[in-house]
Write an enzyme that holds these catalytic residues in place. Structure first.
Site, PDB file in Angstrom:
ATOM      1  N   HIS A 254       6.498 -22.735 -13.048  1.00 25.34           N
ATOM      2  CA  HIS A 254       6.907 -23.314 -14.333  1.00 25.34           C
ATOM      3  C   HIS A 254       8.191 -24.149 -14.165  1.00 25.34           C
ATOM      4  CE1 HIS A 254       7.331 -23.199 -18.806  1.00 25.34           C
ATOM      5  NE2 HIS A 254       8.600 -23.356 -18.494  1.00 25.34           N
ATOM      6  N   GLU A 255       9.193 -23.536 -13.545  1.00 26.93           N
ATOM      7  CA  GLU A 255      10.465 -24.256 -13.394  1.00 26.93           C
ATOM      8  C   GLU A 255      10.324 -25.450 -12.446  1.00 26.93           C
ATOM      9  OE1 GLU A 255      12.561 -23.706 -15.567  1.00 26.93           O
ATOM     10  OE2 GLU A 255      11.795 -21.760 -16.236  1.00 26.93           O
TER      11      GLU A 255
HETATM   12 ZN    ZN Z   1       9.962 -24.316 -19.726  1.00 29.15          ZN
END
Ligand code: ZN
Length: 489
Positions: A254-255
């Site tokens: 995600h990051e």
């Molecule tokens: Zn996010």
């Protein structure tokens, strides 16, 4: 062109100082000694004061008046600077400094209150933060609704009414899908401890598989994973959980989605208004498509299954199909950041309704915990057991980020639209993903979206990349197809 050049040169220093201020925040979450809190609040306040002075410098108004753009890049730069200048000039310096130092203090008080399961300990500072943001919203709203004014900080061009309509369109399909899935036997789950070193090593491998450039980035641990920075210094954090390595792996992916967006922006825009992701919703579209549509796909989880067996040996999941169901397991839970794709947006809707009531003064902070617990029980069918699983779970309100939550769902909706276009453009995508190769997918996103940075407005860049105006249809279709297959609905 002197006015334009003078303006851009002045703005470049402001952009650089803003990056420095952001890095103070990164440091606070990763490295800062606990005893430095009071000094850091002063440091944040000092940076806010300097930045506020620069962002409201009257010369900007004069330069804006004199500058004539000669192409779309210059026009976009002027649009950003002009919008920010108009906003910031309405906020008195006293208020800007108070917001920075109060939210800096509030962060530690929130973290301690969450640890101690003590909502009452958080309420006094929360009231201060809310009052300051209400004052700021009133100052910048120009007669518009205060919540709409706050939304502009995260998603320029959107409104509370537009988001409420989006949620109205999403909600029935999600509620029905959730009920159908929870009616079925549970998917397999992990049931052992996964050592931290193995989790972190595979997490780094995943980051690189998704194109994270470690020469301009780094990965550290933090309580709440986040990404920060732009251009040539874009850092991410992750966390480990002994029994839940997916928490680590999917936080990292995600990051990386966020970081890849920043790293993918045209270098010509470095330290200019175009050199950052254009909005939180567009940012989240990148993190979510990396995490979900790509990272949780049948093809990619097949590759991840092999990687996990190489790292941890046999961990009790029989085959790739069972692993796919395990990764995408829909289950009861209190925590937004750990929620599956079916239920995630329901968590966001709860926060959207509560925070707009808080900002409007219709909900008082003293009544927030009760309102949270009532709404949670109504939406999910079971009671919140403790504040860290309820109203104290998220960092956002301590930081004054009212208006931020809905951009998570906006990002999911945008990701749904982009995914359809990506599949059309890259027909061999699953064969690539099955080898852990995301180059074609991330390359398409970079070419069609990421490289433009702030050149186009949020809705415009999604429309250009996806070939359609954003709507909830593709996300709902994707979720229904995926979970119908996994759960045999
Ligand atoms: Zn996010």
């Amino acid at each position: 062109m002197t006015a334009y050049n003078d303006l851009m040169s002045f703005d470049k220093t402001t952009q650089a100082l803003s990056q420095v201020a952001g890095r103070l925040g990164w440091d606070q979450e990763t490295m800062m000694p606990a005893g430095a809190v009071a000094q850091r609040a002063e440091e944040h306040g000092a940076m806010a004061s300097v930045l506020h002075g620069r962002r409201t410098d009257p010369r900007i108004g004069a330069w804006l008046e004199a500058a004539e753009p000669t192409d779309e890049v210059e026009a976009a730069n002027l649009r950003h600077i002009s919008r920010d200048y108009a906003r910031n000039a309405k906020v008195p310096e006293r208020l800007a400094v108070a917001l920075a130092s109060t939210t800096s203090r509030a962060h530690r008080i929130w973290a301690d209150a969450r640890e101690a399961e003590d909502v009452a300990a958080f309420l006094p500072i929360l009231k201060e933060v809310i009052a300051l943001r209400q004052e700021e919203a009133a100052a910048i709203a120009d007669g518009a609704r205060p919540y709409d004014a706050l939304l502009q900080d995260y998603e320029p061009g959107t409104t509370e009414a537009e988001i409420a309509a989006m949620f109205d369109a999403l909600r029935p399909g999600l509620v029905a899908l959730r009920a159908a899935v929870l009616d079925k036997p549970a998917a397999p789950s992990l049931d052992q401890v996964f050592d931290e070193a193995g989790q972190l090593a595979l997490s780094t491998k995943l980051a690189q598989a998704f194109g994270y450039d470690m020469s301009t980035g780094r990965i550290d641990k933090a309580v709440h994973p986040f990404s920060s920075g732009s251009g040539l210094d874009v850092r991410i954090t992750t966390r480990t959980s002994p029994r839940d390595p997916f928490n680590c792996f999917y936080s990292t992916i995600h990051e990386v989605g966020h970081a890849a967006y920043e790293q993918g922006i045209d270098r010509a825009y470095l330290l200019t208004p175009l050199g950052r992701g254009v909005s939180m919703g567009v940012h989240e579209s990148q993190s979510r498509i990396y995490e979900n549509q790509l990272g949780r796909s049948r093809a990619f989880t097949g590759w991840l299954y092999g990687q996990m067996r190489d790292t941890f040996g046999d961990f009790g999941i029989a085959d790739e199909a069972a692993f796919y169901a395990c990764v995408n397991r829909v289950t009861d839970g209190f925590i937004r950041t750990e929620a599956d794709e079916v239920q995630y947006n329901l968590h966001v809707m709860l926060r959207f309704d509560l925070e707009r009531a808080l900002m409007a003064g219709d909900l008082l902070p003293d009544d927030l915990e009760g309102a949270w617990n009532d709404r949670f029980a109504a939406d999910f069918g079971y009671a919140v057991d403790r504040p860290s699983n309820g109203v104290l779970q998220d960092v956002h309100w301590s930081e004054g980020l009212f208006g931020y939550f809905p951009t998570y769902s906006l990002g999911n909706v945008y990701a749904g639209c982009l995914h359809v276009a990506l599949r059309d453009a890259v027909p061999g995508l699953d064969a690539d993903l099955a080898r852990g190769d995301t180059k074609a997918a991330t390359g398409w996103l970079r070419e069609n979206l990421q490289r433009h940075g702030g050149l186009y407005e949020p809705k415009d860049i999604i429309t250009r990349a996806a070939g359609r105006a954003p709507d909830v249809g593709p996300l709902l279709s994707y979720l229904e197809a995926k979970f119908t297959e996994i759960y045999g609905l």
